[in-house]
Design a protein around this motif. Sequence first.
Motif, mmCIF file in Angstrom:
data_model
loop_
_atom_site.group_PDB
_atom_site.id
_atom_site.type_symbol
_atom_site.label_atom_id
_atom_site.label_comp_id
_atom_site.label_asym_id
_atom_site.label_seq_id
_atom_site.Cartn_x
_atom_site.Cartn_y
_atom_site.Cartn_z
ATOM 1 N N GLU A 59 47.219 61.689 -22.637
ATOM 2 C CA GLU A 59 46.750 62.745 -21.727
ATOM 3 C C GLU A 59 47.905 63.622 -21.258
ATOM 4 O O GLU A 59 47.809 64.848 -21.249
ATOM 5 N N GLY A 60 48.993 62.994 -20.847
ATOM 6 C CA GLY A 60 50.134 63.738 -20.329
ATOM 7 C C GLY A 60 50.764 64.637 -21.359
ATOM 8 O O GLY A 60 51.004 65.829 -21.103
ATOM 9 N N SER A 61 51.028 64.108 -22.541
ATOM 10 C CA SER A 61 51.642 64.944 -23.576
ATOM 11 C C SER A 61 50.683 66.038 -24.034
ATOM 12 O O SER A 61 51.119 67.136 -24.390
ATOM 13 N N TYR A 127 41.383 71.482 -7.416
ATOM 14 C CA TYR A 127 42.138 71.112 -6.218
ATOM 15 C C TYR A 127 41.238 70.392 -5.209
ATOM 16 O O TYR A 127 41.604 69.355 -4.660
ATOM 17 N N VAL A 128 40.072 70.963 -4.960
ATOM 18 C CA VAL A 128 39.152 70.387 -3.973
ATOM 19 C C VAL A 128 38.687 68.999 -4.398
ATOM 20 O O VAL A 128 38.609 68.076 -3.574
ATOM 21 N N SER A 132 41.823 64.572 -11.791
ATOM 22 C CA SER A 132 42.941 64.032 -12.567
ATOM 23 C C SER A 132 42.358 63.367 -13.808
ATOM 24 O O SER A 132 41.144 63.296 -13.966
ATOM 25 N N GLY A 133 43.237 62.886 -14.661
ATOM 26 C CA GLY A 133 42.780 62.260 -15.894
ATOM 27 C C GLY A 133 42.352 60.819 -15.679
ATOM 28 O O GLY A 133 42.423 60.269 -14.582
ATOM 29 N N TYR A 138 48.085 62.245 -12.106
ATOM 30 C CA TYR A 138 48.623 63.439 -11.476
ATOM 31 C C TYR A 138 47.503 64.480 -11.403
ATOM 32 O O TYR A 138 46.708 64.610 -12.336
ATOM 33 N N PRO A 139 47.407 65.251 -10.302
ATOM 34 C CA PRO A 139 46.318 66.240 -10.209
ATOM 35 C C PRO A 139 46.411 67.296 -11.311
ATOM 36 O O PRO A 139 47.501 67.706 -11.702
ATOM 37 N N PHE A 140 45.244 67.741 -11.778
ATOM 38 C CA PHE A 140 45.183 68.736 -12.848
ATOM 39 C C PHE A 140 45.405 70.173 -12.373
ATOM 40 O O PHE A 140 45.723 71.043 -13.172
ATOM 41 N N TRP A 141 45.218 70.453 -11.087
ATOM 42 C CA TRP A 141 45.248 71.849 -10.654
ATOM 43 C C TRP A 141 46.576 72.552 -10.937
ATOM 44 O O TRP A 141 46.556 73.743 -11.260
#
Length: 176
Positions: A59-61, A127-128, A132-133, A138-141
């Motif tokens: 997911e991160g990469s 954000y609201v 995240s995955g 870590y938040p996606f926003w």
Amino acid sequence: MSQEAFDAKDFGLWRLVSKLSDLTLAVSMYLFYPAILVVVCIDVIGRNFFATPLSWAIEGSGLFLIGGIFLAAPRVELDRTHILLDILYDRYSLKWKRICDIITRFVAFIWMTGATVRSAVEIHTSYVLLESGTDFRYPFWPMRTIMTIGFALVALALICTIISSIRELREEGKKA
């Protein structure tokens, strides 16, 4: 064709988009791609030597790759170094190449504008909801914000190259 050949002196939008594209390309090259390398290396070492891979490596990469691609794309568009379907494109006259460029870039501009608007709307939602995955907590926003900036710059780069192609088409028409 480079921006110098296009007479960028009288086209402020081109200069602005070019500078922003250089900045986002640097972020792509020096932040996102090295981050992918580090994540993959840590994941491979953890998996093969310690039997503990990073659960969020894919997911991160993947997120870093999306950011890296869309932050580099505006520079590619301005430099006109993207891939063309040369089998057909090379057979066109210069006039028809310019016309195809204009039509293609206009359609791409509409698509990128839609992607920019949709992505911008999703920043607030992400954000609201603290999106995240599954493993990447870590938040996606922030990545959505980066993607939106990339989308907007690609749309602006497309406008610049549309204007450039129209000017070149007019100049070629005057010579004929």
